[in-house]
Design a protein around this motif. Structure first.
Motif, PDB file in Angstrom:
ATOM      1  N   GLU A 104     -10.990  -7.760   4.667  1.00  0.00           N
ATOM      2  CA  GLU A 104     -11.184  -6.428   5.752  1.00  0.00           C
ATOM      3  C   GLU A 104     -12.320  -5.583   5.313  1.00  0.00           C
ATOM      4  O   GLU A 104     -12.834  -4.699   6.072  1.00  0.00           O
ATOM      5  CB  GLU A 104      -9.729  -5.534   5.792  1.00  0.00           C
ATOM      6  N   TYR A 117       0.930  -1.193  -0.004  1.00  0.00           N
ATOM      7  CA  TYR A 117      -0.077  -0.052  -0.115  1.00  0.00           C
ATOM      8  C   TYR A 117       0.749   1.232   0.076  1.00  0.00           C
ATOM      9  O   TYR A 117       0.331   2.344   0.144  1.00  0.00           O
ATOM     10  CB  TYR A 117      -1.090   0.059   1.266  1.00  0.00           C
ATOM     11  N   MET A 175      -0.634   4.784   5.750  1.00  0.00           N
ATOM     12  CA  MET A 175       0.432   4.421   4.646  1.00  0.00           C
ATOM     13  C   MET A 175       1.178   5.383   3.969  1.00  0.00           C
ATOM     14  O   MET A 175       2.044   5.016   3.583  1.00  0.00           O
ATOM     15  CB  MET A 175      -0.297   3.291   3.827  1.00  0.00           C
ATOM     16  N   VAL A 204       3.396   0.584   8.379  1.00  0.00           N
ATOM     17  CA  VAL A 204       2.991   1.117   9.626  1.00  0.00           C
ATOM     18  C   VAL A 204       3.411   0.561  10.856  1.00  0.00           C
ATOM     19  O   VAL A 204       4.296  -0.727  10.875  1.00  0.00           O
ATOM     20  CB  VAL A 204       1.449   0.938   9.827  1.00  0.00           C
ATOM     21  N   CYS A 239      -1.596   2.054  13.027  1.00  0.00           N
ATOM     22  CA  CYS A 239      -2.752   1.412  12.080  1.00  0.00           C
ATOM     23  C   CYS A 239      -3.850   1.493  13.367  1.00  0.00           C
ATOM     24  O   CYS A 239      -3.793   0.863  14.415  1.00  0.00           O
ATOM     25  CB  CYS A 239      -2.573  -0.053  12.059  1.00  0.00           C
ATOM     26  N   ASN A 269      -2.142  -7.082  12.521  1.00  0.00           N
ATOM     27  CA  ASN A 269      -2.422  -5.901  12.702  1.00  0.00           C
ATOM     28  C   ASN A 269      -2.950  -5.564  14.194  1.00  0.00           C
ATOM     29  O   ASN A 269      -4.036  -5.315  14.638  1.00  0.00           O
ATOM     30  CB  ASN A 269      -3.541  -5.309  12.005  1.00  0.00           C
TER      31      ASN A 269
HETATM   32 FE1  SF4 Z   1      -4.447  -0.625   9.138  1.00  0.00          FE
HETATM   33 FE2  SF4 Z   1      -6.483  -0.454   7.266  1.00  0.00          FE
HETATM   34 FE3  SF4 Z   1      -4.399   0.923   6.999  1.00  0.00          FE
HETATM   35 FE4  SF4 Z   1      -4.206  -1.655   6.724  1.00  0.00          FE
HETATM   36  S1  SF4 Z   1      -5.281  -0.041   5.592  1.00  0.00           S
HETATM   37  S2  SF4 Z   1      -2.672  -0.239   7.938  1.00  0.00           S
HETATM   38  S3  SF4 Z   1      -5.672  -2.046   8.331  1.00  0.00           S
HETATM   39  S4  SF4 Z   1      -5.775   1.333   8.832  1.00  0.00           S
END
Ligand code: SF4
Ligand code: 13P
Length: 305
Positions: free
Chosen positions: A199, A25, A262, A60, A85, A113
């Protein structure tokens, strides 16, 4: 400008004997700079095996903490100290202890996570890539607490046919991807295959053709005959997907799947992190030793191909 920063990063990386790991990401320029890009499971395995002295973790905090837990002798740095996160912070070790008291016979599986303290209170850790295998490795009659993501938890419960005790955590980015976002994208691209991360919310997952971790999405598109894919996960994912299938079109499901944490990592911050060895991520030794057990079990259980 970028070229100068990139050259400086390369020089310092050699001097510090550093490896740069980046999550799928991360902003495109960070992924392009990294020695290794991957999903949470791939990055954890890489972090446990590297012989570099310093790990620059472009992701993260929980990811950098995981690297430190598995490689205590290495210096692990997170280029932005506030890149966290929010889902990982939705359950504390104290809250998990409360849940364990309520269900004394249950085993605890925690999503990677999560904080080091929560991992230390857990029996097993998992990522979205091997969660089903981890739960299936436990005896059928074993009661299981799963924290913190209720949406990944529901996905595992459905795949394994088991009742899980869930915690109401969620990813604030993934739940912003709506059913309408997917329907609209599908209306414009009726031939496209819909890829969604576990998710995502349940209505989005019901619309998806496949539910995959970020690493599994890359493997999937490599061999898929489809030419168009609707991507229901964080938008950064489009960059590595395009690299493995330059001939295909990747359509983000809406515009809101952006994880602000991210996106906190920049080239300038990576350079500063290597210059000043900032921000070092540490984990208290008693917590690290306990968390390591749950992580080692996770790294051993690979997803089925
Ligand atoms: Fe956390 Fe969602 Fe970002 Fe993944 S996308 S690091 S689960 S906040
Ligand atoms: P993956 O394990 O699929 O890379 O996902 C990590 C994550 O933070 C998803 O939001």
């Amino acid at each position: 400008m970028n070229q100068r920063i990139l050259n400086e990063i390369r020089e310092l990386k050699a001097k510090r004997k550093a490896v740069i790991l980046a999550h799928n990401y991360q902003p495109a320029e960070i992924q392009d700079l990294a020695d290794f890009c991957g999903d949470s499971l791939g990055l954890s395995i890489k972090a446990s095996k590297t012989d570099a002295e310093t790990i620059v973790f472009c992701g993260v905090r929980f990811m950098a903490e995981t690297a430190k837990i598995l490689s205590p002798d290495k210096t692990v740095i997170l280029p932005d100290r506030w890149a966290g996160c929010p889902m990982a912070d939705m359950i504390t070790a104290e809250q998990l202890r409360g849940l364990k008291q309520k269900y004394p016979g249950a085993s605890v599986v925690c999503y990677v996570n999560s904080t080091a303290q929560v991992k230390a209170e857990s029996d097993y850790c998992c990522t979205s890539a091997n969660a089903v295998e981890v739960v299936n490795s436990l005896p059928r009659d074993q009661q299981i607490i799963f924290v913190p993501d209720q949406h990944l938890g529901k996905f595992i419960a459905e795949k394994t046919g088991r009742d899980l005790i869930l915690w109401p955590g969620y990813c604030p980015t993934h739940i912003l991807i709506s059913e309408d976002d997917v329907k609209r994208a599908r209306h414009v691209h009726p031939e496209a295959v819909v890829l969604a991360h576990p998710e995502c919310s349940e209505p989005v997952k019901l619309l998806a053709d496949v539910l995959l971790s970020t690493g599994q999405m890359l493997t999937f598109v490599k061999t898929s005959p489809a030419k168009q894919f609707i991507v229901a996960t964080e938008v950064g994912m489009i960059h590595p997907l395009k690299k493995v299938r330059p001939d295909a079109e990747f359509i983000p499901a809406g515009t809101r799947g952006v994880c602000p944490n991210m996106k906190k990592i920049t080239l300038e911050k990576v350079l500063a992190s290597l210059t000043n060895l900032q921000y070092e991520v540490t984990v208290p030794e008693d917590i690290r030793l306990k968390a390591k057990k749950s992580l080692e079990r996770m790294v051993e259980i690979l997803p089925e191909k």
